[in-house]
Design a protein around this motif. Sequence first.
Motif, PDB file in Angstrom:
ATOM      1  N   UNK A 193      -9.816  -5.214 -26.996  1.00 47.96           N
ATOM      2  CA  UNK A 193      -9.358  -4.599 -25.749  1.00 47.96           C
ATOM      3  C   UNK A 193     -10.201  -5.158 -24.596  1.00 47.96           C
ATOM      4  N   UNK A 194      -9.539  -5.545 -23.520  1.00 44.68           N
ATOM      5  CA  UNK A 194     -10.219  -6.095 -22.345  1.00 44.68           C
ATOM      6  C   UNK A 194      -9.702  -5.396 -21.098  1.00 44.68           C
ATOM      7  N   UNK A 195     -10.524  -5.385 -20.064  1.00 45.88           N
ATOM      8  CA  UNK A 195     -10.121  -4.823 -18.774  1.00 45.88           C
ATOM      9  C   UNK A 195     -10.588  -5.783 -17.684  1.00 45.88           C
ATOM     10  N   UNK A 196      -9.670  -6.160 -16.795  1.00 46.31           N
ATOM     11  CA  UNK A 196      -9.993  -7.051 -15.688  1.00 46.31           C
ATOM     12  C   UNK A 196      -9.546  -6.429 -14.372  1.00 46.31           C
ATOM     13  N   UNK A 197     -10.321  -6.635 -13.310  1.00 46.23           N
ATOM     14  CA  UNK A 197      -9.859  -6.211 -11.997  1.00 46.23           C
ATOM     15  C   UNK A 197      -8.784  -7.167 -11.489  1.00 46.23           C
ATOM     16  N   UNK A 198      -7.767  -6.618 -10.863  1.00 50.44           N
ATOM     17  CA  UNK A 198      -6.671  -7.405 -10.302  1.00 50.44           C
ATOM     18  C   UNK A 198      -6.524  -7.067  -8.829  1.00 50.44           C
ATOM     19  N   UNK A 199      -6.211  -8.077  -8.041  1.00 51.84           N
ATOM     20  CA  UNK A 199      -6.019  -7.917  -6.601  1.00 51.84           C
ATOM     21  C   UNK A 199      -4.527  -7.863  -6.314  1.00 51.84           C
ATOM     22  N   UNK A 200      -4.055  -6.753  -5.761  1.00 49.11           N
ATOM     23  CA  UNK A 200      -2.643  -6.548  -5.449  1.00 49.11           C
ATOM     24  C   UNK A 200      -2.416  -6.757  -3.959  1.00 49.11           C
ATOM     25  N   UNK A 201      -1.463  -7.632  -3.638  1.00 52.43           N
ATOM     26  CA  UNK A 201      -1.118  -7.924  -2.245  1.00 52.43           C
ATOM     27  C   UNK A 201       0.355  -7.583  -2.040  1.00 52.43           C
ATOM     28  N   UNK A 202       0.660  -6.664  -1.115  1.00 54.56           N
ATOM     29  CA  UNK A 202       2.066  -6.314  -0.869  1.00 54.56           C
ATOM     30  C   UNK A 202       2.844  -7.524  -0.340  1.00 54.56           C
ATOM     31  N   UNK A 203       4.119  -7.613  -0.718  1.00 53.90           N
ATOM     32  CA  UNK A 203       4.980  -8.663  -0.175  1.00 53.90           C
ATOM     33  C   UNK A 203       5.035  -8.513   1.344  1.00 53.90           C
ATOM     34  N   UNK A 257     -15.992  -2.993  -8.111  1.00 50.22           N
ATOM     35  CA  UNK A 257     -16.572  -2.876  -6.780  1.00 50.22           C
ATOM     36  C   UNK A 257     -17.026  -4.222  -6.206  1.00 50.22           C
ATOM     37  N   UNK A 258     -17.098  -5.249  -7.044  1.00 52.83           N
ATOM     38  CA  UNK A 258     -17.491  -6.572  -6.572  1.00 52.83           C
ATOM     39  C   UNK A 258     -16.312  -7.425  -6.119  1.00 52.83           C
ATOM     40  N   UNK A 259     -15.087  -6.925  -6.302  1.00 48.55           N
ATOM     41  CA  UNK A 259     -13.897  -7.659  -5.871  1.00 48.55           C
ATOM     42  C   UNK A 259     -13.520  -7.194  -4.475  1.00 48.55           C
ATOM     43  N   UNK A 260     -13.468  -8.138  -3.540  1.00 50.78           N
ATOM     44  CA  UNK A 260     -13.200  -7.823  -2.134  1.00 50.78           C
ATOM     45  C   UNK A 260     -11.711  -7.898  -1.848  1.00 50.78           C
ATOM     46  N   UNK A 261     -11.188  -6.851  -1.243  1.00 47.73           N
ATOM     47  CA  UNK A 261      -9.783  -6.807  -0.836  1.00 47.73           C
ATOM     48  C   UNK A 261      -9.692  -6.927   0.677  1.00 47.73           C
ATOM     49  N   UNK A 262      -8.739  -7.709   1.135  1.00 46.90           N
ATOM     50  CA  UNK A 262      -8.455  -7.829   2.566  1.00 46.90           C
ATOM     51  C   UNK A 262      -7.650  -6.600   3.004  1.00 46.90           C
ATOM     52  N   UNK A 263      -7.532  -6.369   4.310  1.00 38.62           N
ATOM     53  CA  UNK A 263      -6.710  -5.243   4.768  1.00 38.62           C
ATOM     54  C   UNK A 263      -5.287  -5.320   4.194  1.00 38.62           C
ATOM     55  N   UNK A 264      -4.816  -4.208   3.658  1.00 37.43           N
ATOM     56  CA  UNK A 264      -3.489  -4.140   3.054  1.00 37.43           C
ATOM     57  C   UNK A 264      -3.490  -4.390   1.550  1.00 37.43           C
ATOM     58  N   UNK A 265      -4.509  -5.045   1.052  1.00 39.19           N
ATOM     59  CA  UNK A 265      -4.623  -5.298  -0.380  1.00 39.19           C
ATOM     60  C   UNK A 265      -5.373  -4.150  -1.051  1.00 39.19           C
ATOM     61  N   UNK A 266      -5.273  -4.071  -2.372  1.00 43.47           N
ATOM     62  CA  UNK A 266      -6.110  -3.142  -3.117  1.00 43.47           C
ATOM     63  C   UNK A 266      -6.433  -3.746  -4.476  1.00 43.47           C
TER      64      UNK A 266
END
Length: 134
Positions: free
Chosen positions: A2-12, A68-77
């Motif tokens: 089992x693995x867990x990775x952070x993912x960056x979601x960007x709205x269309x 917490x080490x993954x940086x999201x731009x405004x609008x991303x999460x």
Amino acid sequence: MKLVYPALFTPFEDGSGGYTVEFPDLPGCVTEGEDMAEALFMAEDAASGWVLTELEDGNPVPHASLIQDVTAEPGQFVSLVALDMDAYAAKYGSNAVKKTLTIPAWLNTFVEQNGISCSKVLQEALGKMAQARQ
């Protein structure tokens, strides 16, 4: 495994409700979905395929960044995506390596009388050992 990775979601950009999903720890692993449910499903599938390819090529599994080490731009999460590599590999894995197994005769009799698959038992045990070392 089992693995867990952070993912960056960007709205269309068109505001349709879809998302592009990128994995900072998995270079080139990018997917998208027309809505959140599809984006999450596609993210799990894309990341699992990426990791499986690395494993089949004999490469190590990349370590996951802390969320917490993954940086999201405004609008991303950023969200965590869980991978069940055992289930994914059983369904989609293509590379198999034949190994010769030597066991005592009495154990072979037990295996045959009980319909046990030595290959399956060995795979499960080695998978658990590999997961314990992660």
